[in-house]
Every structure is written in structure tokens, then in C-alpha cells.
Design a protein around this motif. Structure first.
Motif, mmCIF file in Angstrom:
data_model
loop_
_atom_site.group_PDB
_atom_site.id
_atom_site.type_symbol
_atom_site.label_atom_id
_atom_site.label_comp_id
_atom_site.label_asym_id
_atom_site.label_seq_id
_atom_site.Cartn_x
_atom_site.Cartn_y
_atom_site.Cartn_z
ATOM 1 N N ALA A 1 7.588 3.002 18.379
ATOM 2 C CA ALA A 1 7.568 4.308 19.047
ATOM 3 C C ALA A 1 7.859 5.423 18.051
ATOM 4 O O ALA A 1 7.199 6.478 18.066
ATOM 5 N N ARG A 2 8.848 5.209 17.183
ATOM 6 C CA ARG A 2 9.177 6.233 16.186
ATOM 7 C C ARG A 2 8.001 6.461 15.229
ATOM 8 O O ARG A 2 7.684 7.607 14.873
ATOM 9 N N LEU A 3 7.357 5.367 14.829
ATOM 10 C CA LEU A 3 6.232 5.487 13.901
ATOM 11 C C LEU A 3 5.025 6.151 14.570
ATOM 12 O O LEU A 3 4.314 6.942 13.936
ATOM 13 N N TYR A 4 4.760 5.843 15.829
ATOM 14 C CA TYR A 4 3.662 6.519 16.539
ATOM 15 C C TYR A 4 3.912 8.025 16.608
ATOM 16 O O TYR A 4 2.992 8.834 16.407
ATOM 17 N N ALA A 5 5.145 8.416 16.890
ATOM 18 C CA ALA A 5 5.478 9.839 16.964
ATOM 19 C C ALA A 5 5.297 10.503 15.600
ATOM 20 O O ALA A 5 4.786 11.631 15.499
ATOM 21 N N GLU A 6 5.717 9.802 14.554
ATOM 22 C CA GLU A 6 5.548 10.334 13.193
ATOM 23 C C GLU A 6 4.064 10.453 12.846
ATOM 24 O O GLU A 6 3.627 11.457 12.250
ATOM 25 N N ARG B 1 -4.161 12.930 17.672
ATOM 26 C CA ARG B 1 -2.759 13.297 17.838
ATOM 27 C C ARG B 1 -2.299 13.031 19.269
ATOM 28 O O ARG B 1 -1.223 12.471 19.507
ATOM 29 N N ASP B 2 -3.135 13.403 20.234
ATOM 30 C CA ASP B 2 -2.784 13.161 21.632
ATOM 31 C C ASP B 2 -2.688 11.670 21.926
ATOM 32 O O ASP B 2 -1.789 11.219 22.650
ATOM 33 N N LEU C 1 0.821 -1.214 0.000
ATOM 34 C CA LEU C 1 0.000 0.000 0.000
ATOM 35 C C LEU C 1 0.854 1.263 0.000
ATOM 36 O O LEU C 1 2.011 1.245 0.407
ATOM 37 N N ASP C 2 0.254 2.353 -0.449
ATOM 38 C CA ASP C 2 0.927 3.646 -0.515
ATOM 39 C C ASP C 2 1.114 4.202 0.897
ATOM 40 O O ASP C 2 0.151 4.354 1.651
ATOM 41 N N GLU C 3 2.348 4.533 1.249
ATOM 42 C CA GLU C 3 2.639 5.038 2.585
ATOM 43 C C GLU C 3 2.020 6.419 2.833
ATOM 44 O O GLU C 3 1.973 6.881 3.979
ATOM 45 N N ALA C 4 1.558 7.076 1.770
ATOM 46 C CA ALA C 4 0.939 8.389 1.934
ATOM 47 C C ALA C 4 -0.522 8.294 2.362
ATOM 48 O O ALA C 4 -1.163 9.319 2.633
ATOM 49 N N LEU C 5 -1.067 7.082 2.435
ATOM 50 C CA LEU C 5 -2.462 6.923 2.838
ATOM 51 C C LEU C 5 -2.676 7.465 4.256
ATOM 52 O O LEU C 5 -1.816 7.295 5.125
ATOM 53 N N PRO C 6 -3.819 8.108 4.514
ATOM 54 C CA PRO C 6 -4.117 8.540 5.880
ATOM 55 C C PRO C 6 -4.089 7.349 6.839
ATOM 56 O O PRO C 6 -4.613 6.291 6.518
ATOM 57 N N ARG C 7 -3.455 7.496 7.957
ATOM 58 C CA ARG C 7 -3.344 6.512 9.021
ATOM 59 C C ARG C 7 -2.426 5.336 8.675
ATOM 60 O O ARG C 7 -2.318 4.397 9.476
ATOM 61 N N TYR C 8 -1.768 5.374 7.527
ATOM 62 C CA TYR C 8 -0.837 4.279 7.196
ATOM 63 C C TYR C 8 0.238 4.145 8.275
ATOM 64 O O TYR C 8 0.527 3.041 8.752
ATOM 65 N N THR C 9 0.821 5.262 8.677
ATOM 66 C CA THR C 9 1.909 5.219 9.656
ATOM 67 C C THR C 9 1.416 4.709 11.009
ATOM 68 O O THR C 9 2.119 3.952 11.691
ATOM 69 N N ALA C 10 0.213 5.107 11.402
ATOM 70 C CA ALA C 10 -0.341 4.631 12.670
ATOM 71 C C ALA C 10 -0.581 3.126 12.640
ATOM 72 O O ALA C 10 -0.314 2.423 13.625
ATOM 73 N N VAL C 11 -1.070 2.624 11.519
ATOM 74 C CA VAL C 11 -1.291 1.179 11.378
ATOM 75 C C VAL C 11 0.039 0.433 11.430
ATOM 76 O O VAL C 11 0.173 -0.597 12.108
ATOM 77 N N ALA C 12 1.054 0.961 10.734
ATOM 78 C CA ALA C 12 2.378 0.332 10.750
ATOM 79 C C ALA C 12 2.933 0.310 12.171
ATOM 80 O O ALA C 12 3.520 -0.692 12.615
#
Length: 383
Positions: A349-354, A365-366, A324-335
Motif C-alpha cells: 500500500a505504501r509503495l502504491y501510494a509512492e 496515477r488514479d 535494478l535501479d530504483e529510479a527506473l520509471p514504474r520500478y515502485t509500482a512493480v515493487a
């Protein structure tokens, strides 16, 4: 004054005026004037036929405006055609207004605002408060929308899919100020379900009820988000869940599957699980497969990766995420979530912060920031 009665009558009164030849903008103005007069007089002397009273007064207000507008001489011809006062036909034309307000020439934000105004009976001030915009801004948006649909005749079948999309947008706005848009969307969708026999209308209503049933458990007392797996299921609305499941089962029995029915089936599986650990993730993955087939949506495939991670383990979920495209909304949170499940706390932890930096919603965000801080704390304790 019975506000619920007024709001239920408003769309049908407006439709009567439009059917008699008034353009939408003028008809809506006339109906609003009739409502003001009703507020002033009904408390002391309520009419026997509220709808007939509103139709009569609104039509007279429209004719008064038409007579005063010398630039529109065609409306003068309608003065002699004024129908005699009396009971209005007991016909629910609300569905026609849905189709008009969801006109394909309107942008989604305008279609939603016009639906809330014309069908929902909300004031411009209420809609503006719900969207957190100045009343003047919302008034301009609604005026432009009314001008766009003025002159559109009710002589073509409406697009149910477009109407459902508008109602879904209303529901997803949630609630703010004195207008609960989620509850308002459910009310409007019930109206639509009573007016049209379509399995996807039932599917959307079921989806709304099943999601809304979890509303009380979604936030902690401090306003922070509570993930589905951590929610107190004792706070879920069991009556809404039972109603949503019954509506969904009836729709699925017609064997005309659509995306809202598939989404509702996923929501029903979550609602049916006594605990998060007893969720039937295998069946949820199968429904996501159906939903992906129906929509081709990459967002659906993103949510499917989470379900795969729960059903077959985080490595399988990460494999499903890889295409999947990493630009998708919430992609980073799912990863981040899948890496956390896989035990890679540093990367998670790094991905949650990103993901927190990318989030547009303050509560989300919080929540993501707290997840990152919690993992960083665990990492430090483990050293």
C-alpha cells in the motif's frame, strides 16, 4: 473528395518534387497548395489521373515560387526543365520520405511531427491537437524540422531502425482529439511493410496489431485503467490478433530476430491465453531473456521481474528486481505489485501510494491511488 486517396498520394507526390530538385520545405509548401486546389475543384471535376494532376500542379506552384524568389537564382535554371504534363510514373517513393523524416539530426518529437505531416498527410492543426499543444507551436516545430532536412539528397541508404523507432513513438502517443495516432501508426507501418522487406518492420507491425487488439478492454466506462489480468478478453479484437500472429510467425521464420519481434512474441503469448491464469509465463520469461540480450535495456529487465514473479512466485520476482535501479520509471509500482502478491499488504500500500505520486499520467496515477486505497481498506478489515 476521397480523403484516403489524397493522403495515400501525398507522400509520393512530395517525393517526385524533391527528386526533381525542389528542397523539402519548398516542395511541401507546393504540395499543400496543390491539395488546396484539389479540394476546391475535384468534387465537381475529378481528374482521371489524380497523382499526375497533383504532381503537375504542385510542380507549377513550386516553379512560381522559385521565379518570385530572386535570391535563389539557381532555381531559375529549372524553369526550362519543366517536364511535360502527363501521367506520373507509378513508383512508390514513400519509403524515401520515411528515411528523410527520421533524419538523425532531428530530435524524436520533430521526427514524429514531420512524419505525420509529410507521410501521414495530417494537417498541422490535427497534429497539434493530437499532441495537445498550440497550433503555432507545432507549426514552428515542423518548420524547424523542414529547414533541417532541406537540401538532404536521397543518395544514401536510410536507417530502417531509426524509421521504426519514430513509428513506435507515434504508436505510443495513443490517440487524442480527432487524430487516432495509434491507428495512424499502424497505417504508416503497413505502408512501410509494403515498401521494404525487413523482418523488424514485420515485427513492429505485429506488435502494434497485438497491442491495439486489446484497446477496447483497457479502460472502464469511467475512463479508469483496467489491468491486463482483469480485462474482458471477449472485447479483444480477434481479427487483429490473428493477423498480428501470422505476421509475427512469418518474420520469426526468417531467423533474424530483433527487439520488435521479441516484444511481439510476448504480446502474442498474452493474446493467446484464454484467461489470465492460463498465460504461459515461463515462455514469456524466456522471451524477456532474449529481449534483454538484444537491447540491454533496464526497462526490459524491470518487466522481466514481473514475468518472473508470475512464473516462479513473487519472491523470485523481488529477487530479480533487487539488482535494478530504483529510479527506473514504474520500478515502485512493480515493487508494490510483487509485495502485494507476496502478502505484504502494508508495504505494498505504501509503495502504491509512492508510485502514484511519481506517475506523470493521470489515468495511471488514479489507478495506483485506487490500488493503495483498496489495500488499506483490506488491512483495516483484517484487524
Amino acid at each position: 473528395m476521397d480523403e484516403a486517396l489524397i493522403r495515400s498520394l501525398t507522400p509520393s507526390v512530395l517525393t517526385v518534387l524533391v527528386r526533381r530538385g525542389a528542397d523539402f520545405a519548398a516542395a511541401e509548401d507546393a504540395v499543400q497548395e496543390a491539395l488546396v486546389e484539389a479540394v476546391r475543384g475535384w468534387a465537381d471535376d475529378p481528374p482521371r489521373d489524380p497523382k499526375g494532376w497533383l504532381v503537375t500542379v504542385a510542380w507549377r506552384r513550386f516553379l512560381d515560387a522559385a521565379r518570385a524568389d530572386t535570391a535563389r537564382r539557381r532555381r531559375e535554371d529549372r524553369v526550362e526543365e519543366e517536364p511535360a504534363p502527363g501521367p506520373a510514373p507509378d513508383v512508390d517513393d514513400t519509403l524515401q520520405l520515411y528515411f528523410l523524416c527520421a533524419h538523425p539530426s532531428l530530435p524524436p518529437s520533430s521526427a514524429v511531427a514531420l512524419t505525420l505531416r509529410a507521410v501521414g498527410g495530417l494537417t498541422t492543426r490535427q497534429i497539434a491537437r493530437a499532441y495537445l499543444v498550440p497550433e503555432a507551436t507545432m507549426a514552428q516545430r515542423i518548420s524547424r524540422a523542414k529547414r533541417t532536412v532541406s537540401g538532404v539528397r536521397f543518395d544514401r541508404p536510410g536507417d530502417v531502425a531509426t524509421v521504426l523507432r519514430v513509428l513506435y513513438l507515434v504508436f505510443n502517443e495513443g490517440y487524442s482529439g480527432d487524430v487516432d495516432l495509434a491507428a495512424e501508426a499502424i497505417r504508416l507501418t503497413r505502408q512501410l511493410a509494403a515498401s521494404v522487406d525487413h523482418p523488424e518492420v514485420a515485427g513492429l507491425l505485429a506488435l502494434m496489431l497485438l497491442h491495439h487488439a486489446r484497446r477496447a478492454a483497457r479502460t472502464a466506462p469511467d475512463g479508469s485503467l483496467v489491468p491486463l489480468a482483469e480485462q474482458d478478453r471477449g472485447r479483444w479484437d480477434t481479427a487483429s490478433i490473428a493477423e498480428g500472429v501470422a505476421i509475427l510467425q512469418a518474420a520469426l521464420a526468417r531467423d533474424r530476430l530483433g527487439e520488435f519481434q521479441a516484444q511481439a512474441a510476448i504480446a502474442a503469448l498474452h493474446a493467446d491465453a484464454p484467461t489470465a491464469g492460463e498465460t504461459d509465463w515461463v515462455q514469456i520469461v524466456e522471451w524477456y531473456d532474449e529481449l534483454a540480450r538484444l537491447t540491454g535495456s533496464p526497462v526490459v529487465r524491470l518487466n522481466r521481474a514481473v514475468a518472473v514473479g508470475e512464473a516462479d512466485g513473487p519472491r523470485a520476482g523481488l529477487a530479480a528486481l533487487a539488482g535494478l535501479d530504483e529510479a527506473l520509471p514504474r520500478y515502485t509500482a512493480v515493487a508494490a505489485y510483487l509485495h502485494e502478491r507476496d502478502g505484504d499488504l502494508d508495504r505494498a500500500a505504501r509503495l502504491y501510494a509512492e508510485a502514484a505520486r511519481k506517475a506523470s499520467d493521470l489515468a495511471e496515477r488514479d489507478h495506483l491511488t485506487r490500488r493503495a486505497a483498496r489495500l488499506n481498506s483490506r488491512r483495516r478489515e483484517g484487524r
